[in-house]
Design a protein around this motif. Structure first.
Motif, short mmCIF file in Angstrom:
data_model
loop_
_atom_site.label_atom_id
_atom_site.label_comp_id
_atom_site.label_asym_id
_atom_site.label_seq_id
_atom_site.Cartn_x
_atom_site.Cartn_y
_atom_site.Cartn_z
N LYS A 65 0.85 -1.18 0.00
CA LYS A 65 0.00 0.00 0.00
C LYS A 65 0.88 1.23 0.00
O LYS A 65 1.75 1.38 0.85
CB LYS A 65 -0.91 0.01 1.23
CG LYS A 65 -1.73 1.29 1.38
CD LYS A 65 -2.50 1.26 2.68
CE LYS A 65 -3.22 2.57 2.92
NZ LYS A 65 -3.91 2.61 4.22
N ILE A 66 0.69 2.09 -0.96
CA ILE A 66 1.47 3.32 -1.03
C ILE A 66 0.51 4.48 -1.25
O ILE A 66 -0.24 4.52 -2.23
CB ILE A 66 2.50 3.29 -2.18
CG1 ILE A 66 3.45 2.11 -1.99
CG2 ILE A 66 3.29 4.58 -2.23
CD1 ILE A 66 4.45 1.97 -3.11
N ILE B 264 6.67 -3.47 2.49
CA ILE B 264 6.43 -2.26 3.28
C ILE B 264 5.24 -1.48 2.73
O ILE B 264 5.13 -1.24 1.52
CB ILE B 264 7.68 -1.35 3.28
CG1 ILE B 264 8.84 -2.06 3.95
CG2 ILE B 264 7.38 -0.03 3.97
CD1 ILE B 264 8.63 -2.39 5.43
N SER B 265 4.35 -1.09 3.61
CA SER B 265 3.23 -0.24 3.25
C SER B 265 3.52 1.19 3.71
O SER B 265 3.86 1.41 4.87
CB SER B 265 1.94 -0.73 3.92
OG SER B 265 1.60 -2.02 3.47
N ILE B 266 3.40 2.13 2.80
CA ILE B 266 3.57 3.53 3.16
C ILE B 266 2.22 4.06 3.61
O ILE B 266 1.45 4.64 2.83
CB ILE B 266 4.11 4.35 1.98
CG1 ILE B 266 5.42 3.75 1.48
CG2 ILE B 266 4.33 5.81 2.40
CD1 ILE B 266 6.51 3.70 2.53
N ASN C 224 4.89 -3.98 12.42
CA ASN C 224 3.57 -4.11 11.82
C ASN C 224 3.61 -4.53 10.36
O ASN C 224 2.55 -4.65 9.72
CB ASN C 224 2.82 -2.77 11.93
CG ASN C 224 2.56 -2.38 13.37
OD1 ASN C 224 2.49 -3.22 14.26
ND2 ASN C 224 2.44 -1.08 13.61
N HIS C 225 4.79 -4.78 9.83
CA HIS C 225 4.93 -5.12 8.42
C HIS C 225 5.43 -6.56 8.27
O HIS C 225 6.16 -7.06 9.13
CB HIS C 225 5.89 -4.14 7.74
CG HIS C 225 5.38 -2.73 7.76
ND1 HIS C 225 4.77 -2.14 6.67
CD2 HIS C 225 5.35 -1.80 8.75
CE1 HIS C 225 4.42 -0.91 6.99
NE2 HIS C 225 4.74 -0.68 8.25
N PRO C 226 5.02 -7.24 7.22
CA PRO C 226 5.38 -8.65 7.05
C PRO C 226 6.89 -8.88 7.08
O PRO C 226 7.65 -8.14 6.45
CB PRO C 226 4.80 -9.00 5.66
CG PRO C 226 3.72 -8.00 5.45
CD PRO C 226 4.17 -6.74 6.13
N GLU C 227 7.30 -9.88 7.81
CA GLU C 227 8.73 -10.21 7.91
C GLU C 227 9.14 -11.07 6.71
O GLU C 227 8.46 -12.02 6.34
CB GLU C 227 9.00 -10.98 9.20
CG GLU C 227 10.46 -11.30 9.44
CD GLU C 227 10.67 -12.03 10.74
OE1 GLU C 227 11.79 -12.57 10.95
OE2 GLU C 227 9.73 -12.08 11.57
N LYS C 228 10.26 -10.72 6.11
CA LYS C 228 10.75 -11.48 4.95
C LYS C 228 11.37 -12.80 5.41
O LYS C 228 11.97 -12.90 6.45
CB LYS C 228 11.82 -10.67 4.20
CG LYS C 228 11.31 -9.42 3.54
CD LYS C 228 12.38 -8.80 2.66
CE LYS C 228 13.66 -8.49 3.41
NZ LYS C 228 14.67 -7.83 2.58
N ASN C 229 11.21 -13.80 4.56
CA ASN C 229 11.81 -15.10 4.82
C ASN C 229 12.46 -15.59 3.53
O ASN C 229 11.77 -15.87 2.55
CB ASN C 229 10.75 -16.09 5.30
CG ASN C 229 11.36 -17.38 5.80
OD1 ASN C 229 12.51 -17.41 6.23
ND2 ASN C 229 10.61 -18.46 5.74
N ASN C 230 13.79 -15.68 3.52
CA ASN C 230 14.53 -16.09 2.33
C ASN C 230 14.65 -17.61 2.32
O ASN C 230 15.53 -18.19 2.97
CB ASN C 230 15.92 -15.44 2.34
CG ASN C 230 16.72 -15.73 1.08
OD1 ASN C 230 16.39 -16.61 0.30
ND2 ASN C 230 17.79 -14.98 0.90
N ILE C 231 13.75 -18.27 1.59
CA ILE C 231 13.74 -19.73 1.61
C ILE C 231 14.96 -20.32 0.91
O ILE C 231 15.40 -21.42 1.24
CB ILE C 231 12.44 -20.29 1.01
CG1 ILE C 231 12.23 -19.81 -0.42
CG2 ILE C 231 11.25 -19.93 1.87
CD1 ILE C 231 11.02 -20.42 -1.10
#
Length: 263
Positions: A21-22, A90-92, A205-212
């Protein structure tokens, strides 16, 4: 100010739903940059990461580095005093004017600013994980990860000015993650990186990245690691032979090695 919105490689997943969301604010233009797979003006050190951490840098991390580098290049062609780089998790949803006011209060020598304190975030996560542990040891309190600071600082959102972009573009070799490169340059006084918790943004509050892909590489490295070499096996047989011969000559019915337990 311009916002550079970076698409990430497909091997990046999220621990909760990604919401992009921006707000199209009048104070910023928004540009999207797709994942960059190759760069002709930078090389890749295939051995540095393996020598330091025991496993190679993933292609996902290399692509992420190159994508950020593309944003730095574009910044050197722009006139505004500073810019915002965000990744797709990231949502702005905050007022950019609040961010601008904080940036204007930074020391004049700032190059890069992260609107979060990952030291604090890592400590909070550690306390949540170990809330039921009694008399935890150091490794139980916070498990050390294969990053420069022993935890992942992240590169999902940061502000950067022209000087910062120019300094980062002096890097000619990719050998570690993009955030660890920034931290390394800061440690040797080649980049001025600032960070702080702010009232208008919360990284939690933003989704955490997961590098599979990184996780797959680590697992493959662990499973393929052989602690016993041929020389180790030969030495073990020699030791067992000596013990057996000695026990027979001295009529010793039982030999215990350190670590043995009788119940």
């Amino acid at each position: 100010m311009k916002i550079f919105h970076l698409d990430l490689p497909s091997k990046i997943i999220y621990k909760k739903n990604k919401i992009s969301k921006i707000d199209h604010s009048s104070v910023a233009e928004i540009f999207s940059i797709t994942a960059i797979q190759s760069c002709f003006d930078i090389s890749i050190d295939e051995h540095w990461h393996s020598n330091k951490y025991g496993f190679p840098l993933s292609r996902t991390e290399i692509t992420t580095f190159m994508t950020h580098r593309e944003a730095w290049k574009r910044i050197t062609e722009e006139k505004p005093a500073f810019h915002l780089i965000i990744e797709e998790n990231i949502s702005i949803d905050f007022d950019l004017n609040d961010a601008i006011r904080d940036l204007e209060n930074l020391p004049d020598d700032w190059d890069v600013f992260f609107p979060y304190d990952m030291y604090q975030v890592a400590e909070e996560e550690s306390q949540l994980k170990n809330v039921e542990l009694l008399n935890e040891n150091v490794r139980e309190k916070r498990e050390l990860e294969a990053y420069l600071l022993s935890f992942n600082w992240g590169s999902s959102i940061y502000f950067i000015n022209l000087n910062g972009a120019q300094k980062l573009l002096e890097t000619s070799v990719i050998k570690q993650t993009v955030e660890d490169e920034m931290i390394s340059l800061t440690a040797v006084d080649r980049l001025n990186m600032y960070y702080s918790e702010v009232s208008w943004f919360n990284i939690r509050n933003h989704p955490e990245k997961n590098n599979i892909e990184r996780e797959e590489i680590i697992l493959d490295t662990i499973l393929s690691y052989n602690v016993w070499t041929e020389d180790d096996n030969k030495l073990l047989h020699e030791v067992l032979k000596i013990i057996s011969t000695t026990a027979s000559e001295l009529n010793i019915p039982l030999i215990l090695q350190g670590g043995s337990h009788l119940g």
